[in-house]
Scaffold this motif. Structure first.
Motif, PDB file in Angstrom:
ATOM      1  N   ILE A 240       0.835  -1.202   0.000  1.00 25.25           N
ATOM      2  CA  ILE A 240       0.000   0.000   0.000  1.00 25.25           C
ATOM      3  C   ILE A 240       0.869   1.250   0.000  1.00 25.25           C
ATOM      4  CG2 ILE A 240      -1.689   1.343   1.311  1.00 25.25           C
ATOM      5  CD1 ILE A 240      -2.734  -1.155  -0.191  1.00 25.25           C
ATOM      6  N   PHE A 241       1.943   1.232   0.786  1.00 28.18           N
ATOM      7  CA  PHE A 241       2.844   2.386   0.811  1.00 28.18           C
ATOM      8  C   PHE A 241       3.470   2.615  -0.562  1.00 28.18           C
ATOM      9  CE2 PHE A 241       2.440   2.178   5.347  1.00 28.18           C
ATOM     10  CZ  PHE A 241       2.785   3.442   5.796  1.00 28.18           C
ATOM     11  N   THR A 242       3.778   1.529  -1.280  1.00 31.58           N
ATOM     12  CA  THR A 242       4.413   1.697  -2.583  1.00 31.58           C
ATOM     13  C   THR A 242       3.486   2.385  -3.571  1.00 31.58           C
ATOM     14  OG1 THR A 242       3.683  -0.433  -3.542  1.00 31.58           O
ATOM     15  CG2 THR A 242       5.712  -0.439  -2.224  1.00 31.58           C
ATOM     16  N   GLN A 243       2.161   2.306  -3.344  1.00 29.37           N
ATOM     17  CA  GLN A 243       1.224   2.918  -4.276  1.00 29.37           C
ATOM     18  C   GLN A 243       1.317   4.441  -4.298  1.00 29.37           C
ATOM     19  OE1 GLN A 243      -0.445   0.758  -6.486  1.00 29.37           O
ATOM     20  NE2 GLN A 243       1.133  -0.335  -5.361  1.00 29.37           N
ATOM     21  N   LEU A 244       1.985   4.998  -3.285  1.00 30.87           N
ATOM     22  CA  LEU A 244       2.214   6.450  -3.297  1.00 30.87           C
ATOM     23  C   LEU A 244       3.087   6.855  -4.472  1.00 30.87           C
ATOM     24  CD1 LEU A 244       2.825   7.049   0.520  1.00 30.87           C
ATOM     25  CD2 LEU A 244       0.744   7.545  -0.784  1.00 30.87           C
ATOM     26  N   ASN A 245       3.815   5.884  -5.062  1.00 33.87           N
ATOM     27  CA  ASN A 245       4.657   6.219  -6.206  1.00 33.87           C
ATOM     28  C   ASN A 245       3.815   6.682  -7.395  1.00 33.87           C
ATOM     29  OD1 ASN A 245       4.777   4.175  -8.704  1.00 33.87           O
ATOM     30  ND2 ASN A 245       4.317   2.984  -6.890  1.00 33.87           N
ATOM     31  N   VAL A 246       2.558   6.237  -7.448  1.00 34.50           N
ATOM     32  CA  VAL A 246       1.669   6.674  -8.528  1.00 34.50           C
ATOM     33  C   VAL A 246       1.438   8.176  -8.438  1.00 34.50           C
ATOM     34  CG1 VAL A 246      -0.573   6.347  -9.607  1.00 34.50           C
ATOM     35  CG2 VAL A 246       0.531   4.439  -8.438  1.00 34.50           C
ATOM     36  N   ILE A 247       1.247   8.663  -7.220  1.00 32.83           N
ATOM     37  CA  ILE A 247       1.016  10.091  -7.008  1.00 32.83           C
ATOM     38  C   ILE A 247       2.258  10.889  -7.400  1.00 32.83           C
ATOM     39  CG2 ILE A 247       0.461  11.861  -5.289  1.00 32.83           C
ATOM     40  CD1 ILE A 247      -0.934   9.661  -3.666  1.00 32.83           C
ATOM     41  N   ILE A 248       3.414  10.424  -6.917  1.00 33.75           N
ATOM     42  CA  ILE A 248       4.668  11.132  -7.176  1.00 33.75           C
ATOM     43  C   ILE A 248       4.975  11.177  -8.671  1.00 33.75           C
ATOM     44  CG2 ILE A 248       7.166  11.076  -6.816  1.00 33.75           C
ATOM     45  CD1 ILE A 248       6.557   9.751  -4.080  1.00 33.75           C
ATOM     46  N   ALA A 249       4.894  10.016  -9.338  1.00 32.20           N
ATOM     47  CA  ALA A 249       5.258   9.947 -10.749  1.00 32.20           C
ATOM     48  C   ALA A 249       4.268  10.712 -11.628  1.00 32.20           C
ATOM     49  CB  ALA A 249       5.328   8.486 -11.192  1.00 32.20           C
ATOM     50  N   THR A 250       2.979  10.595 -11.323  1.00 32.59           N
ATOM     51  CA  THR A 250       1.973  11.255 -12.157  1.00 32.59           C
ATOM     52  C   THR A 250       2.074  12.767 -12.074  1.00 32.59           C
ATOM     53  OG1 THR A 250       0.445   9.398 -11.858  1.00 32.59           O
ATOM     54  CG2 THR A 250      -0.489  11.481 -12.620  1.00 32.59           C
ATOM     55  N   PHE A 251       2.071  13.296 -10.861  1.00 28.43           N
ATOM     56  CA  PHE A 251       2.122  14.752 -10.721  1.00 28.43           C
ATOM     57  C   PHE A 251       3.531  15.280 -10.973  1.00 28.43           C
ATOM     58  CE2 PHE A 251      -1.694  13.636  -8.264  1.00 28.43           C
ATOM     59  CZ  PHE A 251      -2.603  14.389  -8.983  1.00 28.43           C
ATOM     60  N   GLY A 252       4.546  14.437 -10.753  1.00 29.40           N
ATOM     61  CA  GLY A 252       5.909  14.826 -11.112  1.00 29.40           C
ATOM     62  C   GLY A 252       6.041  14.979 -12.616  1.00 29.40           C
ATOM     63  N   GLY A 253       5.393  14.070 -13.360  1.00 36.51           N
ATOM     64  CA  GLY A 253       5.418  14.181 -14.813  1.00 36.51           C
ATOM     65  C   GLY A 253       4.768  15.461 -15.297  1.00 36.51           C
ATOM     66  N   ILE A 254       3.691  15.842 -14.638  1.00 37.17           N
ATOM     67  CA  ILE A 254       2.974  17.063 -15.033  1.00 37.17           C
ATOM     68  C   ILE A 254       3.760  18.316 -14.653  1.00 37.17           C
ATOM     69  CG2 ILE A 254       0.892  18.439 -14.623  1.00 37.17           C
ATOM     70  CD1 ILE A 254      -0.589  15.730 -14.185  1.00 37.17           C
ATOM     71  N   LEU A 255       4.294  18.343 -13.419  1.00 32.31           N
ATOM     72  CA  LEU A 255       4.941  19.556 -12.912  1.00 32.31           C
ATOM     73  C   LEU A 255       6.405  19.679 -13.334  1.00 32.31           C
ATOM     74  CD1 LEU A 255       3.471  19.504  -9.282  1.00 32.31           C
ATOM     75  CD2 LEU A 255       2.734  20.934 -11.208  1.00 32.31           C
ATOM     76  N   LEU A 256       7.137  18.552 -13.299  1.00 34.16           N
ATOM     77  CA  LEU A 256       8.581  18.600 -13.549  1.00 34.16           C
ATOM     78  C   LEU A 256       8.957  18.293 -14.992  1.00 34.16           C
ATOM     79  CD1 LEU A 256       9.833  16.831 -10.281  1.00 34.16           C
ATOM     80  CD2 LEU A 256       9.617  19.282 -10.744  1.00 34.16           C
ATOM     81  N   LEU A 257       8.165  17.442 -15.640  1.00 36.84           N
ATOM     82  CA  LEU A 257       8.444  17.130 -17.043  1.00 36.84           C
ATOM     83  C   LEU A 257       7.552  17.940 -17.983  1.00 36.84           C
ATOM     84  CD1 LEU A 257       8.863  13.232 -16.857  1.00 36.84           C
ATOM     85  CD2 LEU A 257      10.616  15.024 -16.685  1.00 36.84           C
ATOM     86  N   HIS A 258       6.693  18.787 -17.379  1.00 37.09           N
ATOM     87  CA  HIS A 258       5.846  19.723 -18.135  1.00 37.09           C
ATOM     88  C   HIS A 258       4.926  19.015 -19.137  1.00 37.09           C
ATOM     89  CE1 HIS A 258       8.416  22.687 -16.301  1.00 37.09           C
ATOM     90  NE2 HIS A 258       9.479  22.169 -16.892  1.00 37.09           N
TER      91      HIS A 258
END
Length: 286
Positions: A240-258
């Motif tokens: 369950i804790f690993t599922q937080l990676n979905v949040i990080i990667a998804t919004f990281g892609g939007i914010l950091l990879l534009h």
């Protein structure tokens, strides 16, 4: 402390696609970087901890790691086709649904009608969440098409095999730290073969081939930390804790990879991610 350790896989796996996306390079460069970086972590861990592992388990883990690399290649290609913020939610759902079905059919998980009902309702929530993250206004070049969807699904088979093999009799009673090294060496072998064959050796002269090792270190540290998180908290809670990676990667892609998202798309993305996390949590009650 155990919960802090459990956050490491979420962070490492969440930031890995952001790191490789920032560095760039071909899917061959990125896959090689993951294999090389993870192998560095595996070798250091093995030398420090000196775990015991049988030859049969070592070789079997090596093969499973190589199969994992085929799935990772598919994910990196999908990053370029659909973007990180589209690929990660779908990949997560494909892995969760596939692993759950394999667990029910072959590993005796979700025994009983009540567990099956709860489990499949949870998976339905996750699938709906993934579909919501894929909603597009059609303005972005990187979007989910039928072809891209099916390509990612087919290459996810390697992840299913990799996730299932720790439950097989040959390795189930082995020290997880002991099988970690052959796993990552298998990933490295598969990644090296793919990179060398597809680029005809040109990858060895490209700096991105080596810079992407940073992404591999992130992935390797996350995978190694997950071993201890699962030991301390149990595999269900750790997962369950690993599922937080979905949040990080998804919004990281939007914010950091534009990666562009309209206001309309963002509403569906946020709601979809929430459903994926909720559905993942519900699976532990099955």
């Amino acid at each position: 402390m155990a919960y802090l350790i459990a956050l490491i896989p979420a962070l490492g796996w969440g930031f890995m696609p952001i790191i490789t996306g920032k560095i760039g390079g071909s899917s061959a460069n990125q896959t090689f970087g993951i294999g090389a970086g993870a192998s560095i972590v595996g070798i250091i861990a093995f030398l420090i901890m000196r775990p015991q592992v049988s030859l049969a388990a070592f070789l079997f883990s090596l093969v499973c790691g190589a199969l994992w690399s085929t799935a990772q290649v598919g994910q990196f290609i999908s990053f370029k086709r659909m973007g990180v913020s589209n690929t990660i939610p779908l990949s997560t759902v494909f892995q969760l649904v596939g692993n759950s079905i394999i667990g029910v059919l072959f590993l005796g998980q979700w025994a009983g009608a009540k567990s099956l009902i709860i489990g499949f309702i949870a998976l339905l929530i996750v699938v709906i969440g993934a579909l919501m993250t894929s909603v597009s206004d059609g303005q972005s070049e990187k979007k989910v098409t039928t072809a891209n969807f099916l390509f990612l699904l087919m290459t996810t088979v390697g992840y299913w095999i990799y996730s299932t093999f720790p439950n097989l009799p040959l390795v189930k009673n082995q020290d997880p730290v002991g099988v970690f090294l052959p796993e990552v060496l298998g990933i490295f072998i598969g990644a090296t073969l793919y990179a060398t064959i597809t680029t005809k050796g040109a990858n060895w002269k490209q700096k991105e081939n080596y810079l992407n090792i940073l992404g591999g270190l992130s992935w390797g540290i996350a995978a190694f930390a997950y071993i201890f998180a699962a030991r301390e908290l149990g595999s269900n809670t750790a997962f369950i804790f690993t599922q937080l990676n979905v949040i990080i990667a998804t919004f990281g892609g939007i914010l950091l990879l534009h990666e562009h998202r309209s206001a309309h798309e963002m509403k569906f993305t946020v709601a979809g991610i929430a459903l994926i996390v909720i559905g993942s949590i519900c699976t532990i009650f099955a």
